[in-house]
Scaffold this motif. Structure first.
Motif, mmCIF file in Angstrom:
data_model
loop_
_atom_site.group_PDB
_atom_site.id
_atom_site.type_symbol
_atom_site.label_atom_id
_atom_site.label_comp_id
_atom_site.label_asym_id
_atom_site.label_seq_id
_atom_site.Cartn_x
_atom_site.Cartn_y
_atom_site.Cartn_z
ATOM 1 N N PHE A 53 0.990 -1.071 -0.134
ATOM 2 C CA PHE A 53 -0.505 0.056 -0.017
ATOM 3 C C PHE A 53 0.963 1.370 -0.001
ATOM 4 O O PHE A 53 0.517 2.032 -0.504
ATOM 5 C CB PHE A 53 -1.072 0.251 0.905
ATOM 6 C CG PHE A 53 -1.825 1.407 1.245
ATOM 7 C CD1 PHE A 53 -3.107 0.996 0.063
ATOM 8 C CD2 PHE A 53 -1.258 1.891 1.894
ATOM 9 C CE1 PHE A 53 -4.179 2.793 0.602
ATOM 10 C CE2 PHE A 53 -2.472 3.740 1.980
ATOM 11 C CZ PHE A 53 -3.545 3.188 1.311
ATOM 12 N N MET B 77 3.045 3.973 -3.503
ATOM 13 C CA MET B 77 2.130 5.324 -3.737
ATOM 14 C C MET B 77 3.541 5.582 -3.394
ATOM 15 O O MET B 77 3.475 7.782 -3.870
ATOM 16 C CB MET B 77 1.550 5.877 -2.842
ATOM 17 C CG MET B 77 -0.190 5.241 -3.173
ATOM 18 S SD MET B 77 -2.190 5.461 -2.971
ATOM 19 C CE MET B 77 -1.168 5.201 -0.652
ATOM 20 N N TRP C 269 1.280 10.540 -3.422
ATOM 21 C CA TRP C 269 0.365 9.985 -1.953
ATOM 22 C C TRP C 269 0.985 11.487 -1.318
ATOM 23 O O TRP C 269 0.263 12.323 -0.845
ATOM 24 C CB TRP C 269 0.568 9.170 -1.198
ATOM 25 C CG TRP C 269 0.221 8.737 -0.525
ATOM 26 C CD1 TRP C 269 -2.196 8.720 -0.320
ATOM 27 C CD2 TRP C 269 0.332 8.594 0.565
ATOM 28 N NE1 TRP C 269 -2.534 8.723 0.540
ATOM 29 C CE2 TRP C 269 -0.895 9.005 1.414
ATOM 30 C CE3 TRP C 269 1.763 8.888 1.133
ATOM 31 C CZ2 TRP C 269 -0.876 8.339 3.131
ATOM 32 C CZ3 TRP C 269 1.541 8.419 2.803
ATOM 33 C CH2 TRP C 269 -0.065 8.087 3.539
ATOM 34 N N LEU D 111 -8.585 13.269 1.747
ATOM 35 C CA LEU D 111 -7.965 11.791 2.263
ATOM 36 C C LEU D 111 -8.452 11.869 3.740
ATOM 37 O O LEU D 111 -8.036 10.910 4.472
ATOM 38 C CB LEU D 111 -6.504 12.076 1.722
ATOM 39 C CG LEU D 111 -5.854 11.469 0.550
ATOM 40 C CD1 LEU D 111 -4.615 12.063 0.107
ATOM 41 C CD2 LEU D 111 -6.118 10.239 0.321
ATOM 42 N N VAL E 117 -2.902 10.917 -6.985
ATOM 43 C CA VAL E 117 -2.649 9.874 -6.331
ATOM 44 C C VAL E 117 -2.231 8.391 -6.892
ATOM 45 O O VAL E 117 -1.840 7.623 -6.748
ATOM 46 C CB VAL E 117 -3.717 9.081 -5.003
ATOM 47 C CG1 VAL E 117 -4.008 8.030 -4.644
ATOM 48 C CG2 VAL E 117 -4.045 10.365 -4.276
ATOM 49 N N GLN F 159 -4.480 6.624 -8.734
ATOM 50 C CA GLN F 159 -5.504 5.878 -9.284
ATOM 51 C C GLN F 159 -6.461 6.932 -8.472
ATOM 52 O O GLN F 159 -6.617 7.614 -8.088
ATOM 53 C CB GLN F 159 -5.333 4.585 -7.709
ATOM 54 C CG GLN F 159 -5.258 4.633 -6.487
ATOM 55 C CD GLN F 159 -5.065 3.739 -5.416
ATOM 56 O OE1 GLN F 159 -5.843 2.818 -5.775
ATOM 57 N NE2 GLN F 159 -3.922 3.897 -4.695
ATOM 58 N N SER G 269 -11.304 3.869 -5.898
ATOM 59 C CA SER G 269 -9.687 2.733 -6.226
ATOM 60 C C SER G 269 -9.268 3.158 -4.645
ATOM 61 O O SER G 269 -9.099 2.403 -4.062
ATOM 62 C CB SER G 269 -9.463 2.750 -7.424
ATOM 63 O OG SER G 269 -10.224 2.699 -8.289
ATOM 64 N N TYR G 270 -8.831 4.174 -4.132
ATOM 65 C CA TYR G 270 -7.895 4.587 -3.077
ATOM 66 C C TYR G 270 -8.940 3.969 -1.628
ATOM 67 O O TYR G 270 -8.362 3.331 -0.753
ATOM 68 C CB TYR G 270 -7.581 6.119 -3.349
ATOM 69 C CG TYR G 270 -7.092 5.943 -1.923
ATOM 70 C CD1 TYR G 270 -5.969 6.142 -1.589
ATOM 71 C CD2 TYR G 270 -7.484 6.499 -0.971
ATOM 72 C CE1 TYR G 270 -4.643 6.206 -0.422
ATOM 73 C CE2 TYR G 270 -6.685 7.210 0.325
ATOM 74 C CZ TYR G 270 -5.066 6.782 0.909
ATOM 75 O OH TYR G 270 -4.255 6.459 1.317
ATOM 76 N N THR H 250 -9.294 -0.153 -2.080
ATOM 77 C CA THR H 250 -7.595 -0.010 -1.774
ATOM 78 C C THR H 250 -7.256 -0.579 0.053
ATOM 79 O O THR H 250 -6.309 -0.895 1.041
ATOM 80 C CB THR H 250 -6.401 0.402 -2.409
ATOM 81 O OG1 THR H 250 -6.680 0.258 -3.697
ATOM 82 C CG2 THR H 250 -5.392 -0.228 -2.464
ATOM 83 N N TRP H 251 -7.460 1.247 0.275
ATOM 84 C CA TRP H 251 -7.785 1.002 1.945
ATOM 85 C C TRP H 251 -8.361 0.255 3.168
ATOM 86 O O TRP H 251 -7.619 -0.048 3.583
ATOM 87 C CB TRP H 251 -7.121 2.836 2.065
ATOM 88 C CG TRP H 251 -6.896 3.068 3.470
ATOM 89 C CD1 TRP H 251 -7.511 3.858 4.563
ATOM 90 C CD2 TRP H 251 -5.643 2.473 4.257
ATOM 91 N NE1 TRP H 251 -7.382 4.048 5.961
ATOM 92 C CE2 TRP H 251 -5.801 3.237 5.617
ATOM 93 C CE3 TRP H 251 -4.684 1.447 4.148
ATOM 94 C CZ2 TRP H 251 -5.574 2.881 6.846
ATOM 95 C CZ3 TRP H 251 -3.656 1.585 5.050
ATOM 96 C CH2 TRP H 251 -3.144 2.026 6.809
#
Length: 296
Positions: free
Chosen positions: A119, A123, A188, A201, A236, A238, A242-243, A246-247
């Motif tokens: 992860f 980034m 990121w 974010l 970022v 993506q 999607s972020y 993913t997180w």
């Protein structure tokens, strides 16, 4: 509001697991292979060149720090020196001696909990320098001085103090790089430093279970939906959702490795409306069901 950098580093179990020291004089050049880790190299005395592929060699002076991601790298007295494998010089110890101590450098290897490396490293750039001349490097310089003094003292508890200082050095170096102004346009860290994207974010990390939409995140950022989507993806790497996904799944994988992991509770806490939805998303991302990951 949640600080995303702290959130990520804590959730991924990041810590400096090995600290090394290089003392060298004359002509020398040591190379090191790429690993799934984050590495920092900090110069305390003298000069040295930091060499990574597809980058101009970086001259390090006392107080300079470089952070290195998934890439090979070399440290040398001159960039044209023939390289030697640096690993044998550290076999069985954390200090390498090469003909003197005209140059002294500290190294730190940052590792993550099993399976949690991708992860962050995906980034971050492979190489980001933090020169002592950087406006935000004063704290880095102070910690380097404390680290060096701690090694020289060799007092009781020195290993614990050095380990904690190395962890703080990592965060301060990332901070200093992220506050680099005009030179930091993508990535990121650049998004975190951006007033609008950073708001989005932080909102995601504050409430990962919320069923976010692009429109909601754009509103948090104070931007139109189209402008936000384009800026977020450009920075970022993506799209926004999607972020989020993913997180969310990275947190799930980290939680499943705990001894008291409860799959149903983890799914609910991360915003999945049903066990089947959680299982489907997890399997699609990692190729295995959550119950399999919980046993590994």
């Amino acid at each position: 509001m949640t600080d995303p950098l702290s959130d990520v580093l804590m959730a991924l179990g990041a810590n400096v697991t090995r600290r090394t020291r290089l003392e060298a004089a004359g002509q020398w050049a040591l190379s090191f292979p790429a690993f799934d880790r984050l590495k920092f190299v900090a110069l305390l005395k003298g000069t040295a060149w930091l060499i990574v592929p597809r980058q101009e060699p970086q001259l390090l002076r006392p107080g300079d720090v470089c952070l290195i991601g998934r890439t090979t790298y070399a440290v040398a007295s001159h960039p044209n020196m023939p390289l030697r494998d640096g690993r044998p010089f550290y076999d069985g110890c954390d200090v390498a001696h090469l003909n003197g101590n005209d140059t002294i450098a500290l190294g730190g290897t940052v590792t993550f909990s099993p399976g949690n490396t991708d992860f962050l490293l995906d980034m971050l750039p492979d190489f980001f320098p933090v020169p002592r001349s950087s406006p935000a490097s004063e704290a880095v310089s102070t910690i380097l001085t404390l680290l060096n003094n701690e090694v020289d003292r060799g007092a009781m508890g020195s290993q614990i103090v050095s380990a904690r200082l190395a962890d703080v050095l990592l965060v301060e170096a990332i901070r200093a790089y992220a506050e680099g102004g005009e030179r930091l346009r993508t990535g990121w860290l650049g998004a975190l430093s951006d007033p609008r994207l950073g708001c989005a974010l932080r909102a995601v990390h504050e409430n990962i279970a919320r069923p976010w939409t692009v429109a909601q995140l754009a509103s948090v950022a104070g931007m139109s939906r189209a402008a936000f989507s384009a800026a977020f993806a450009r920075q970022v790497g993506q799209p926004p959702l999607s972020y989020v996904r993913t997180w969310r799944l990275t947190l799930a994988r980290a939680a499943l490795r705990r001894a008291d992991a409860d799959i149903a509770s983890i799914g609910r806490e991360l915003g999945y409306t049903s066990h089947s939805a959680f299982t489907y998303a997890f399997r699609r991302a990692f190729g295995a069901a959550p119950k399999v990951m919980a046993r590994t």
